[in-house]
Write a protein that holds these residues in place. Structure first.
Motif, mmCIF file in Angstrom:
data_model
loop_
_atom_site.group_PDB
_atom_site.id
_atom_site.type_symbol
_atom_site.label_atom_id
_atom_site.label_comp_id
_atom_site.label_asym_id
_atom_site.label_seq_id
_atom_site.Cartn_x
_atom_site.Cartn_y
_atom_site.Cartn_z
ATOM 1 N N LYS A 196 0.787 -1.123 0.128
ATOM 2 C CA LYS A 196 -0.093 -0.016 0.203
ATOM 3 C C LYS A 196 0.913 1.147 0.018
ATOM 4 C CE LYS A 196 -4.011 -2.233 0.663
ATOM 5 N NZ LYS A 196 -5.160 -1.783 -0.420
ATOM 6 N N ALA A 197 0.474 2.334 -0.627
ATOM 7 C CA ALA A 197 1.102 3.602 -0.704
ATOM 8 C C ALA A 197 -0.013 4.666 -0.565
ATOM 9 C CB ALA A 197 1.945 3.880 -1.878
ATOM 10 N N ALA A 198 0.472 5.863 -0.369
ATOM 11 C CA ALA A 198 -0.549 6.849 -0.350
ATOM 12 C C ALA A 198 0.072 8.232 -0.853
ATOM 13 C CB ALA A 198 -0.776 7.226 1.175
ATOM 14 N N ALA A 199 -0.866 9.001 -1.621
ATOM 15 C CA ALA A 199 -0.408 10.017 -2.168
ATOM 16 C C ALA A 199 -1.544 11.136 -1.726
ATOM 17 C CB ALA A 199 -0.628 10.031 -3.698
ATOM 18 N N PHE A 200 -1.026 12.744 -1.941
ATOM 19 C CA PHE A 200 -1.871 13.546 -1.760
ATOM 20 C C PHE A 200 -2.395 13.701 -0.318
ATOM 21 C CE2 PHE A 200 -2.819 12.893 -6.342
ATOM 22 C CZ PHE A 200 -2.164 13.988 -6.954
ATOM 23 N N GLU A 201 -1.386 13.540 0.622
ATOM 24 C CA GLU A 201 -1.614 13.578 2.039
ATOM 25 C C GLU A 201 -1.680 14.945 2.477
ATOM 26 O OE1 GLU A 201 -0.044 9.549 4.198
ATOM 27 O OE2 GLU A 201 1.540 10.470 3.120
ATOM 28 N N ASP A 202 -2.354 15.312 3.659
ATOM 29 C CA ASP A 202 -2.372 16.757 4.269
ATOM 30 C C ASP A 202 -2.682 17.803 3.170
ATOM 31 O OD1 ASP A 202 -1.735 15.559 6.641
ATOM 32 O OD2 ASP A 202 0.492 15.598 6.047
ATOM 33 N N ILE A 203 -3.436 17.557 2.165
ATOM 34 C CA ILE A 203 -4.065 18.548 1.265
ATOM 35 C C ILE A 203 -4.303 19.847 1.898
ATOM 36 C CG2 ILE A 203 -5.543 19.244 -0.584
ATOM 37 C CD1 ILE A 203 -3.109 17.389 -1.545
ATOM 38 N N ASN A 204 -4.359 20.956 1.530
ATOM 39 C CA ASN A 204 -4.818 22.282 2.308
ATOM 40 C C ASN A 204 -6.433 21.963 2.278
ATOM 41 O OD1 ASN A 204 -5.569 25.005 2.151
ATOM 42 N ND2 ASN A 204 -3.590 25.294 2.579
ATOM 43 N N SER A 205 -6.876 22.572 3.172
ATOM 44 C CA SER A 205 -8.245 22.477 3.657
ATOM 45 C C SER A 205 -9.102 23.194 2.474
ATOM 46 C CB SER A 205 -8.721 23.228 4.887
ATOM 47 O OG SER A 205 -8.290 24.514 4.770
ATOM 48 N N THR A 206 -8.530 24.440 1.756
ATOM 49 C CA THR A 206 -9.206 24.988 0.803
ATOM 50 C C THR A 206 -9.264 23.988 -0.582
ATOM 51 O OG1 THR A 206 -7.182 26.053 -0.013
ATOM 52 C CG2 THR A 206 -8.495 27.107 1.730
#
Length: 227
Positions: A196-206
């Motif tokens: 498993k891998a993860a992308a686009f972590e912690d995207i700005n709330s806006t």
């Protein structure tokens, strides 16, 4: 003091006239004194030694002293010219490197660009036949008391050799405009292994809403064999 042969001024105590070369005050030339290519070459290759020999032979063998002196002078001038040329070339090369790095056009730099091209050629630019990637759904997850974002990727090695993968994922909005790019690395997958891998972590709330409605696409896969 003046030369009795040509009338030109000469330094006090001089053995010969610097203008016409005639010996003064009844002095006789040294029978072994003559211009010497060997001494001139020695002065050219080793200017400091040539300068020392010039002063040693100046009174006893002026012609030989003149040869080694000229050689030393030419040697010094040649070294100065070469140093200036090298300095100018180094300046322009450094400027081109700095400019290329600043503009991102590193591959345009001579030598460095060719080295980079060779490195790129060693990479497998299309690793799509070496793994299967399943792009999950973009979601918000809770982490240590705060909400974070993630796009889950499932990567499986479909070869008979261990591989690591560099995966580029792009996000597009409804109009087809790319709103984000992420590079994900999955290391040391054995044959048939899944990770498993993860992308686009912690995207700005806006931007969360835009990413929730985005289309995600794997645009590039680099495969690195671990053997």
């Amino acid at each position: 003091m003046y030369c009795k042969y040509c009338g030109k001024p000469v330094p006090e105590g001089a053995v010969y006239c610097l203008s016409c070369g005639k010996y003064l005050n009844g002095s006789e030339p040294n029978e072994n004194d003559s211009s010497s290519f060997g001494f001139a070459l020695l002065g050219f290759l080793f200017p400091l030694i040539g300068l020392i020999l010039y002063f040693v032979y100046d009174d006893k063998r002026p012609k030989r002293a003149k040869s080694v002196g000229k050689g030393a002078l030419v040697g010094v001038i040649t070294r100065i010219v070469i140093s200036i040329v090298i300095a100018v070339a180094a300046f322009f090369f450094s400027f081109s490197v700095f400019n290329a790095v600043a503009t991102g056009e590193v591959s345009d730099i001579p030598i460095i660009g060719s080295v980079i091209d060779e490195m790129i050629e060693e990479l497998d630019d299309d690793g799509s036949d070496k793994c299967e990637i399943n792009v999950g759904k973009f979601s918000t997850v809770e982490r240590s008391g705060y909400d974070a974002t993630t796009l889950e990727l499932t990567v499986r090695n479909i070869t008979d050799e261990p591989y690591s993968y560099g995966i580029t994922v792009d996000a597009y909005d409804a109009d087809g405009t790319r709103i984000g790019t992420e590079y994900v690395v999955v290391e040391n997958l054995e044959p048939g292994q899944t990770a498993k891998a993860a992308a686009f972590e912690d995207i700005n709330s806006t931007q969360v809403e835009a990413f929730e409605n985005a289309r995600f696409e794997v645009s590039a896969i680099h495969a690195f064999c671990e053997y």
